[in-house]
Write an enzyme that holds these catalytic residues in place. Structure first.
Site, PDB file in Angstrom:
ATOM      1  N   LYS A 254       1.053  -0.963   0.064  1.00  0.00           N
ATOM      2  CA  LYS A 254      -0.079   0.056  -0.099  1.00  0.00           C
ATOM      3  C   LYS A 254       0.777   1.233  -0.080  1.00  0.00           C
ATOM      4  O   LYS A 254       1.868   1.408   0.553  1.00  0.00           O
ATOM      5  CB  LYS A 254      -0.793   0.132   1.231  1.00  0.00           C
ATOM      6  CG  LYS A 254      -2.089   1.034   1.158  1.00  0.00           C
ATOM      7  CD  LYS A 254      -3.338   0.048   0.540  1.00  0.00           C
ATOM      8  CE  LYS A 254      -4.425   0.825   0.145  1.00  0.00           C
ATOM      9  NZ  LYS A 254      -5.679   0.096   0.058  1.00  0.00           N
TER      10      LYS A 254
ATOM     11  N   ASP B 115      -7.255   4.203  -4.344  1.00  0.00           N
ATOM     12  CA  ASP B 115      -7.864   4.134  -2.961  1.00  0.00           C
ATOM     13  C   ASP B 115      -8.381   5.328  -2.717  1.00  0.00           C
ATOM     14  O   ASP B 115      -8.756   6.247  -3.518  1.00  0.00           O
ATOM     15  CB  ASP B 115      -6.652   3.572  -1.871  1.00  0.00           C
ATOM     16  CG  ASP B 115      -7.300   3.098  -0.616  1.00  0.00           C
ATOM     17  OD1 ASP B 115      -7.838   2.114  -0.596  1.00  0.00           O
ATOM     18  OD2 ASP B 115      -7.381   4.037   0.309  1.00  0.00           O
TER      19      ASP B 115
END
Ligand code: NDP
Ligand code: 2IT
Length: 444
Positions: free
Chosen positions: A124, A164
């Site tokens: 991430k 995201d």
């Protein structure tokens, strides 16, 4: 392994990272029993090797606004685990972003990606840059500056970022453009790309649709029809929008949406027409959800979340820890039958406890929102093969992946009394695959 001891050690090593501790705690608690049935895991210290990311890059990002003022932000990429495939996970742009949040997200992603059945590890990244109020030109310059640092760490077989919070098709396009220029290669290093340059059909819809497909599987276990069910949805971005779209298509009635300023409650239900308005509002004009209430004359509550409203189903789809123990009690008191998480870790540990004690259907994000990264995985496959599949093909694969994840949760999470603990099921199923791959690959 004693989960409390492992956690205490992690807290000593990495203090002041509450979200990371929270995510690890939840997984350790669920897998402790299974882990301890495998003495070979303990000898290989699998648990620490799995809780601590392989590495984390942090860098300064410098960019110029439309007035010529120079700004700096922090950029990060956490590469958590690549034992089952290249690091894979989204990029988040939000002012509140911290290394703790990224470490929790990368940790969760590892188990989520394992559940998808596709060959993807977990990662991430992101920045504390706030896209709010920025022009498209500013967004482009920021994305380009971010990628001039990030590009060295990623690649089609190394690490494949996607979107995201704060990162959608527009930002992926800008990042991909700069990446392509710097590497002089056209590869599928980002997913969520535009359809004209290697993106997959259904990727924008995948997280929201996937969550509703998962919800359908859960409802099926209790013979409940989704038609006519009132649904509370939070957030109003990518995940919330396509969750509403699928709910409406199936005859359910979404009644709320939110953003960081407040929530709207539309007792008449959000229709396809109203949803089109939300998509334009959020994607084109980048307005606030309050404007929905002004346009359609419904209730708007500032600085609040929708959980006190009466409904049958809740689909939190904004951000972490947006639903606490008190909220959960209100939902249960109001007769909620299912909670399915579109966001990552939206329910606090206290809220999860309330749902599970009430024995309602409750699915954690790492299972229920895995549709997004699944279609990212399918985008990688299409890019490698240099072909693209039809909407129907991708949607069918998404449905079967969500069904498969649900089956795995039931397999590993069914309690002696028949109640399915989806948290336990998802954590054990996700963990076992990663653990087996780690054991087979030696101490590295
Ligand atoms: P978007 O940026 O499209 O939308 C985010 C929404 O959540 C906005 O309405 C935003 O409101 C709200 N929000 C964000 N941060 C906060 C906050 N701190 N407090 C209150 N509201 C907030 O993001 P996505 O829809 O893509 O992501 C939503 C959630 O789903 C996240 O948890 C993400 O990690 C998760 N997720 C996303 C996937 C994807 O494919 N995009 C896949 C799997 C999970 P505002 O505009 O006011 O900030
Ligand atoms: O949390 C997530 O699963 C995502 N933001 C999507 C990640 C991806 O690589 O598609």
């Amino acid at each position: 392994m004693k989960s409390e001891e492992v956690l205490a050690q992690l807290k000593r090593r990495f203090p002041n990272e509450p979200e990371y501790h929270q995510a690890v705690h939840e997984v350790l608690e669920s897998i402790e029993e299974v882990y301890n049935q495998h003495p070979e895991f303990e000898k290989a210290n699998l648990i620490e090797r799995l809780c601590i990311p392989d590495r984390m890059f942090s860098f300064r990002v410098t960019w110029v606004d439309d007035k010529g003022q120079v700004h700096t932000n922090m950029g990060y990429r956490v590469q958590h685990c690549n034992v089952i495939g290249p690091y894979k996970g989204g990029i988040r742009f939000h002012a509140s972003l911290t290394p703790s949040i990224l470490k929790f997200l990368a940790f969760e992603q590892t188990f989520k990606n394992s559940l998808t059945t596709l060959p993807m590890g977990g990662g991430k990244g992101g920045s504390d840059f706030s896209p709010k109020g920025k022009s498209s030109a500013e967004i482009m310059r920021f994305c380009q500056a971010f990628v001039t640092e990030l590009w060295r760490h990623i690649g089609p077989d190394t690490d494949v970022p996607a979107g995201d919070i704060g990162v959608g098709g527009r930002e992926i396009g800008y990042m991909f453009g700069m990446y392509r220029k710097l590497t002089r290669e056209f590869t599928g290093t980002f997913t969520g790309k535009g359809l004209t340059f290697g993106g997959s059909l259904i990727r924008p819809e995948a997280t929201g649709y996937g969550n509703v497909y998962f919800l359908l599987e859960m409802l099926k276990t209790s013979n409940i029809d989704i038609k006519g069910k009132k649904c509370l949805v939070s957030g109003s971005g990518n995940v919330a929008q396509y969750t509403c779209e699928k709910l409406i298509e199936l005859g359910a009635i979404p009644v709320s949406l939110s953003d960081s300023d407040g929530y709207i409650y539309d007792e008449n239900g959000i229709t396809m027409e109203k949803l089109e308005y939300v998509k334009e509002l959020k994607e084109l004009y980048r307005g606030r959800i309050k404007e929905y209430a002004d346009t359609y004359g419904c209730k708007y509550v500032p600085n609040a979340r929708p959980w006190a409203e009466k409904a049958d189903i809740a689909l939190p789809s904004a951000t972490q820890n947006e639903l606490n123990g008190e909220d959960a009690k209100k939902l249960v008191a109001n007769g909620v039958i299912a909670v399915s998480e579109g966001a990552n870790m939206p329910s606090t540990p206290e809220a999860i406890e309330v749902f599970q004690s009430a024995k309602i259907l409750y699915a954690p994000g790492k299972a229920a929102n895995a549709g997004g990264v699944s279609v990212s995985g399918l985008e990688m496959t299409q890019n490698s093969e240099r072909i693209s599949w039809s909407t129907e093909e991708v949607d069918n694969r998404l449905k079967s992946i969500m069904k498969n994840i649900h089956e795995n949760c039931v397999k590993y999470g069914t309690q002696p009394d028949g109640y399915v603990n989806y948290v336990k099921g998802a954590n054990i199923a996700g963990f076992m695959k990663v653990a087996k791959a780690m054991m087979a690959q030696g101490i590295v």
